[in-house]
Write a protein that holds these residues in place. Sequence first.
Motif, mmCIF file in Angstrom:
data_model
loop_
_atom_site.group_PDB
_atom_site.id
_atom_site.type_symbol
_atom_site.label_atom_id
_atom_site.label_comp_id
_atom_site.label_asym_id
_atom_site.label_seq_id
_atom_site.Cartn_x
_atom_site.Cartn_y
_atom_site.Cartn_z
ATOM 1 N N ASN A 23 -15.395 40.505 -60.310
ATOM 2 C CA ASN A 23 -17.094 41.060 -60.602
ATOM 3 C C ASN A 23 -17.458 40.553 -62.383
ATOM 4 O OD1 ASN A 23 -16.386 43.392 -62.560
ATOM 5 N ND2 ASN A 23 -16.959 44.215 -60.746
ATOM 6 N N SER A 24 -18.296 40.711 -62.808
ATOM 7 C CA SER A 24 -19.230 40.770 -63.512
ATOM 8 C C SER A 24 -17.983 41.066 -65.127
ATOM 9 C CB SER A 24 -20.713 40.630 -64.483
ATOM 10 O OG SER A 24 -20.833 42.431 -63.429
ATOM 11 N N ASN A 25 -17.414 42.496 -64.837
ATOM 12 C CA ASN A 25 -16.791 42.797 -66.012
ATOM 13 C C ASN A 25 -15.691 42.726 -65.796
ATOM 14 O OD1 ASN A 25 -18.601 44.212 -67.038
ATOM 15 N ND2 ASN A 25 -17.920 45.590 -65.396
ATOM 16 N N GLY A 26 -15.168 41.098 -65.251
ATOM 17 C CA GLY A 26 -13.432 40.571 -65.724
ATOM 18 C C GLY A 26 -13.109 40.899 -64.021
ATOM 19 N N THR A 27 -11.595 40.458 -63.664
ATOM 20 C CA THR A 27 -10.484 41.178 -62.827
ATOM 21 C C THR A 27 -10.656 42.362 -62.313
ATOM 22 O OG1 THR A 27 -10.245 38.902 -62.066
ATOM 23 C CG2 THR A 27 -9.065 40.132 -60.935
ATOM 24 N N PHE A 28 -10.145 42.936 -61.355
ATOM 25 C CA PHE A 28 -9.684 44.461 -61.092
ATOM 26 C C PHE A 28 -8.485 44.453 -59.701
ATOM 27 C CE2 PHE A 28 -13.948 44.646 -63.607
ATOM 28 C CZ PHE A 28 -13.412 45.436 -64.211
ATOM 29 N N VAL A 54 -6.143 42.445 -67.606
ATOM 30 C CA VAL A 54 -5.959 42.300 -69.607
ATOM 31 C C VAL A 54 -5.729 41.190 -69.432
ATOM 32 C CG1 VAL A 54 -5.809 42.642 -71.416
ATOM 33 C CG2 VAL A 54 -6.337 44.756 -69.931
ATOM 34 N N SER A 55 -4.285 40.616 -68.856
ATOM 35 C CA SER A 55 -3.866 39.199 -68.570
ATOM 36 C C SER A 55 -2.649 38.550 -67.554
ATOM 37 C CB SER A 55 -2.941 39.299 -70.150
ATOM 38 O OG SER A 55 -2.437 40.084 -70.342
ATOM 39 N N ASP A 56 -2.460 37.652 -67.009
ATOM 40 C CA ASP A 56 -1.651 37.623 -66.251
ATOM 41 C C ASP A 56 0.309 38.576 -66.519
ATOM 42 O OD1 ASP A 56 -2.666 35.492 -65.371
ATOM 43 O OD2 ASP A 56 -1.065 33.965 -66.790
ATOM 44 N N ASP A 57 0.181 39.558 -67.754
ATOM 45 C CA ASP A 57 1.274 40.351 -67.672
ATOM 46 C C ASP A 57 0.911 41.558 -67.809
ATOM 47 O OD1 ASP A 57 1.251 40.230 -69.860
ATOM 48 O OD2 ASP A 57 2.819 39.230 -71.106
ATOM 49 N N THR A 62 -8.521 52.484 -65.559
ATOM 50 C CA THR A 62 -9.792 53.047 -66.071
ATOM 51 C C THR A 62 -10.510 54.179 -66.106
ATOM 52 O OG1 THR A 62 -10.739 52.796 -63.449
ATOM 53 C CG2 THR A 62 -10.863 50.723 -64.658
ATOM 54 N N TRP A 63 -9.206 54.994 -65.906
ATOM 55 C CA TRP A 63 -9.111 56.300 -65.786
ATOM 56 C C TRP A 63 -9.666 56.939 -66.916
ATOM 57 C CZ3 TRP A 63 -4.386 60.105 -64.931
ATOM 58 C CH2 TRP A 63 -4.428 61.613 -64.572
ATOM 59 N N SER A 64 -10.251 56.980 -68.540
ATOM 60 C CA SER A 64 -10.273 56.692 -69.646
ATOM 61 C C SER A 64 -11.883 56.469 -69.425
ATOM 62 C CB SER A 64 -9.556 55.892 -70.332
ATOM 63 O OG SER A 64 -10.631 54.482 -70.434
ATOM 64 N N ALA A 65 -12.213 56.183 -68.645
ATOM 65 C CA ALA A 65 -13.884 55.977 -68.822
ATOM 66 C C ALA A 65 -15.244 57.691 -68.252
ATOM 67 C CB ALA A 65 -14.360 55.020 -66.971
ATOM 68 N N CYS A 66 -13.988 58.473 -68.005
ATOM 69 C CA CYS A 66 -13.989 59.977 -67.307
ATOM 70 C C CYS A 66 -13.293 60.977 -68.169
ATOM 71 C CB CYS A 66 -14.186 59.847 -65.835
ATOM 72 S SG CYS A 66 -12.413 60.008 -65.216
ATOM 73 N N PRO A 69 -6.584 60.356 -69.285
ATOM 74 C CA PRO A 69 -5.581 58.793 -70.427
ATOM 75 C C PRO A 69 -5.762 57.645 -70.197
ATOM 76 C CG PRO A 69 -4.393 60.388 -68.610
ATOM 77 C CD PRO A 69 -5.513 60.558 -68.297
ATOM 78 N N GLY A 70 -5.657 56.608 -71.562
ATOM 79 C CA GLY A 70 -5.481 55.562 -71.715
ATOM 80 C C GLY A 70 -3.907 55.265 -71.240
ATOM 81 N N LEU A 71 -4.177 54.783 -69.438
ATOM 82 C CA LEU A 71 -2.926 53.906 -68.799
ATOM 83 C C LEU A 71 -2.962 52.892 -68.737
ATOM 84 C CD1 LEU A 71 -2.825 56.675 -66.213
ATOM 85 C CD2 LEU A 71 -1.910 56.693 -68.136
ATOM 86 N N ALA A 72 -1.970 52.222 -69.756
ATOM 87 C CA ALA A 72 -1.267 50.547 -69.609
ATOM 88 C C ALA A 72 -0.440 49.939 -68.957
ATOM 89 C CB ALA A 72 -1.657 50.200 -71.433
ATOM 90 N N TYR A 73 -0.182 48.880 -68.393
ATOM 91 C CA TYR A 73 1.231 48.727 -67.462
ATOM 92 C C TYR A 73 1.024 47.025 -68.094
ATOM 93 C CZ TYR A 73 -0.976 53.120 -65.156
ATOM 94 O OH TYR A 73 -0.775 53.721 -64.341
ATOM 95 N N LYS A 74 2.381 47.182 -69.043
ATOM 96 C CA LYS A 74 3.017 45.924 -69.043
ATOM 97 C C LYS A 74 4.134 45.842 -68.450
ATOM 98 C CE LYS A 74 3.234 42.973 -72.716
ATOM 99 N NZ LYS A 74 2.075 42.441 -73.790
ATOM 100 N N ARG A 75 4.211 44.004 -67.624
ATOM 101 C CA ARG A 75 4.731 43.660 -67.026
ATOM 102 C C ARG A 75 6.231 43.476 -68.006
ATOM 103 N NH1 ARG A 75 3.822 37.964 -64.516
ATOM 104 N NH2 ARG A 75 2.508 39.422 -63.083
ATOM 105 N N GLU A 76 7.672 43.336 -67.295
ATOM 106 C CA GLU A 76 8.350 43.834 -68.201
ATOM 107 C C GLU A 76 9.836 42.490 -67.432
ATOM 108 O OE1 GLU A 76 11.140 47.173 -69.056
ATOM 109 O OE2 GLU A 76 9.344 47.770 -70.060
ATOM 110 N N ASP A 77 10.310 41.549 -68.069
ATOM 111 C CA ASP A 77 11.384 40.810 -67.604
ATOM 112 C C ASP A 77 12.592 41.078 -67.036
ATOM 113 O OD1 ASP A 77 9.015 38.873 -66.923
ATOM 114 O OD2 ASP A 77 9.236 37.847 -68.429
#
Length: 77
Positions: A23-28, A54-57, A62-66, A69-77
Amino acid sequence: FVKQREYEGIQTSASGSFSFINNSNGTFLELIYSTNNNIIGNCNPYNTETLWLVSDDELQGTWSACDGPGLAYKRED
């Protein structure tokens, strides 16, 4: 998908299906869980979780909107 978490020595996992939303806010990434589980981080009463691509990895929850906690996940090789 399968989501796993280890917290205070306790392993939790949940699974389900997923879909991409553009959508106009990005890819989810929307995770649709098979059953209710405390591993689900969301702002609604449904068995879904929405993550911003946010990026390819990197995904950001979006839980922090309410005030969750602000959870972030990053791909690890």
